[in-house]
Structures are given as structure tokens and as C-alpha cells.
Design an enzyme around this catalytic site. Structure first.
Site, PDB file in Angstrom:
ATOM      1  N   ASP A 147       3.025  -5.904   1.106  1.00  0.00           N
ATOM      2  CA  ASP A 147       1.596  -6.155   0.976  1.00  0.00           C
ATOM      3  C   ASP A 147       0.892  -4.914   0.436  1.00  0.00           C
ATOM      4  OD1 ASP A 147       1.568  -8.768   1.835  1.00  0.00           O
ATOM      5  OD2 ASP A 147       1.181  -8.272   3.920  1.00  0.00           O
ATOM      6  N   ARG A 197       2.435 -10.950  -6.129  1.00  0.00           N
ATOM      7  CA  ARG A 197       1.370 -11.819  -5.627  1.00  0.00           C
ATOM      8  C   ARG A 197       0.064 -11.218  -6.115  1.00  0.00           C
ATOM      9  NH1 ARG A 197       0.767 -10.900   0.113  1.00  0.00           N
ATOM     10  NH2 ARG A 197       2.372 -12.420   0.613  1.00  0.00           N
TER      11      ARG A 197
END
Length: 320
Positions: A147, A197
Site C-alpha cells: 500500500d 493499484r
């Protein structure tokens, strides 16, 4: 953007955090966004999603460990997650695609944060723990997403993930469209053929590093998504914005980009109708499923993205 900034600034106040954690009014929203405190509870939630042919990224909530012991404990949790995920029937049955063959993404993977791995203690601590997680994923061939956190960590995250990619690890990261630097980061990840992402971004950032205007963020998100869909490797388009989703679907159709080459990603508990609709239309849809007791920072970022939820709670608090 003003309401979002106000919520994020208010959420950082200790009295506000204490009130949110204690108040029963927030519990239904917390349960909506968080799949439970434990890994076992989160896997129960995953079961229902897999039964509906939705893919999953499992996320253990937490950030900014302050000691090597804490960082090592987080790493151990990530390894435990991979062990448990490997026992899920859909994962056991999954066969990683051969090199050069048509890509097929795993049904359930995990994401981690480098500050959980000890990034505040130094790159060496974070890299050691990150590599141990990647090594633990190898037997099942699973994927580990890193992330992206606030902008002070962006370069170090890009550097560590790029290094792991060049060494052949099955990993990727997240890029945030609201940062001015992201177009350049997209090109680097395209060059590395990394799984990215792409998100709009949920941290409170100064105008010197991030677009303050929602319209500019949306423009960047669409531009970068199209670039990744055209030249990247199985990008994850993370948005609940139907208008943007329709624009990207139309772009893919016009450019003859098959839906198997990318996926849409959405957050657990948000726009379930849209998740189901896209899946029924033949698109890959992956749900980001968070769990853990350290849910407060994640929860407040979700409220900031949907200020109407926060306003409803505030009205309720003042009424009673």
C-alpha cells in the site's frame, strides 16, 4: 474537498478519536467498513465474497510501528495471513499463469504497509521484513501488494518495491493520482511491468505535492488509469465513481482492451450494488477487505471520502 480536509483534521484530535472509539453510534459504520478484529473474522467475510465470484485483497490494519519488535510482529501477522490464505479452497485450486501465457489473477491476495514493516526505523528494517513476507508468499505463488501511504513515504516505497520487482518477486504497489509526481511513477511502473493499484489518494497533503481540486484529481486518475490499461500489466482501477468507471469501460472497448487485462477494485462495504453489477457484466472485481483492531485511521479516511456519513453521525451525536 473542504469537507474532506475538515474531517481529516478533526479526526487527528485525540478527543475526537476517543469519542469515535467509544460511541455506539459509530459501530454500525465501523462494522460496515471493517471485516472484524481478527484474521478468522476477516476470512469469514472473505468466504461470502468468494462465493459471489469476487476477488479479494486482505489487509491487516495498522501503520507506523515504533520498534523492531512491533515491526517483526506485524511481519509475522502477514506471514500468518499468507499461510491461512493458502488453505482457502479457491487459492489451493488456483494455478498461476505460465510465463507469456494469458494472465489470470489469484482469487485472494494480501496487502501490507511498509511503515508496519518498520520504515520509520530505517529502510533496512522495512526491507528485511518485506522480503520475508515475499519469501513466505512464494510456495503458493501468491501476490503481495504494498500500500502507498502519505507523501513522505512515497519515494522510499517506490524504491523498495522497484528493487523487489527487479529481483523477480511477485509484488506491486499503489499510486495516488492526487500527487503531482504520479505521472512519472506510472511510467516507471509501466517500464517494470508492475501490477499497480491506481487510487485517487486519501491523505491530507499540502498543495505543493498534491492537487487540492477534486476536478484535477479526477483528470489525473482517468489519464493514469488509461495509460496503465494500455501499457501496464494487469492494473487495478480503484474507484467507486460510476462516471469514471463508464468512461474507462468505453475507453477499453474502443482500444480493444479485453476485460481480463485489468480489474476494478472497491472497498469492503461500499457500493455493493456496483460491485455485483460489474461482476455480472464480466469484469474482474476485487474487494479490499481490512481487518484488525487498529481501524481508526483507515475508518476516518473512509468517512472523509463520504462526508455524508460523518455529517449523519455528527447530527446524531448532537441530538442525543
Amino acid at each position: 474537498m473542504l469537507a474532506r480536509s475538515l474531517i481529516l483534521r478533526s479526526a487527528g484530535l485525540k478527543p475526537v478519536e476517543s469519542t469515535v472509539r467509544r460511541s455506539r453510534l459509530f459501530r454500525p459504520l465501523v462494522k460496515r467498513f471493517i471485516a472484524g478484529d481478527t484474521l478468522s473474522e476477516s476470512l469469514d467475510a472473505c468466504r461470502s465474497l468468494l462465493d459471489r465470484s469476487l476477488k479479494i485483497t486482505l489487509d491487516y490494519l495498522g501503520e507506523n510501528t515504533h520498534s523492531e519488535a512491533e515491526a517483526n510482529a506485524a511481519k509475522d501477522t502477514f506471514v500468518d495471513m499468507l499461510d491461512e490464505v493458502a488453505r482457502v479452497p479457491e487459492v489451493r485450486a488456483f494455478v498461476p499463469p505460465p510465463a507469456g501465457g494469458p494472465f489470470n489473477s489469484e482469487p485472494l491476495n494480501i496487502s501490507i504497509k511498509l511503515t508496519q514493516c518498520g520504515l520509520d526505523l530505517g529502510n533496512d528494517v522495512a526491507e528485511r521484513n518485506y522480503r520475508q513476507v515475499l519469501d513466505a508468499a512464494k510456495p503458493s505463488g501468491n501476490f503481495v501488494r504494498v500500500d502507498m501511504e502519505s507523501s513522505e513515504y512515497t519515494q522510499r516505497t517506490v524504491d523498495l518495491v522497484s528493487k523487489a520487482l527487479r529481483e523477480g518477486y511477485n509484488t506491486g504497489t499503489v499510486l495516488q493520482s492526487y500527487l503531482h509526481r504520479t505521472d512519472d511513477d506510472v511510467e516507471l511502473m509501466v517500464q517494470l511491468q508492475a501490477r499497480v493499484r491506481i487510487v485517487k489518494g486519501a491523505y491530507l497533503e499540502p498543495a505543493s505535492v498534491a492537487y487540492p481540486e477534486k476536478s484535477k484529481v479526477d483528470e489525473a486518475f482517468v489519464r493514469q488509469s488509461k495509460r496503465l490499461m494500455s501499457a501496464g500489466f494487469y492494473p487495478a482501477i480503484a474507484t467507486h465513481d460510476e462516471k469514471i468507471i463508464e468512461e474507462l469501460k468505453a475507453y477499453a472497448a474502443a482500444e480493444k482492451i479485453d476485460p481480463s487485462r485489468y480489474e476494478f477494485q472497491m472497498l469492503y462495504g461500499i457500493r455493493r450494488d456496483l460491485q455485483e453489477g460489474l461482476r455480472k457484466d464480466g469484469y474482474n472485481v476485487r474487494i479490499y477487505v481490512p481487518f484488525g483492531s487498529q481501524w481508526y485511521p483507515y475508518f476516518t479516511r473512509r468517512l472523509a471520502e463520504r462526508p455524508a456519513n460523518a455529517l449523519f453521525i455528527l447530527r446524531s451525536l448532537f441530538k442525543g
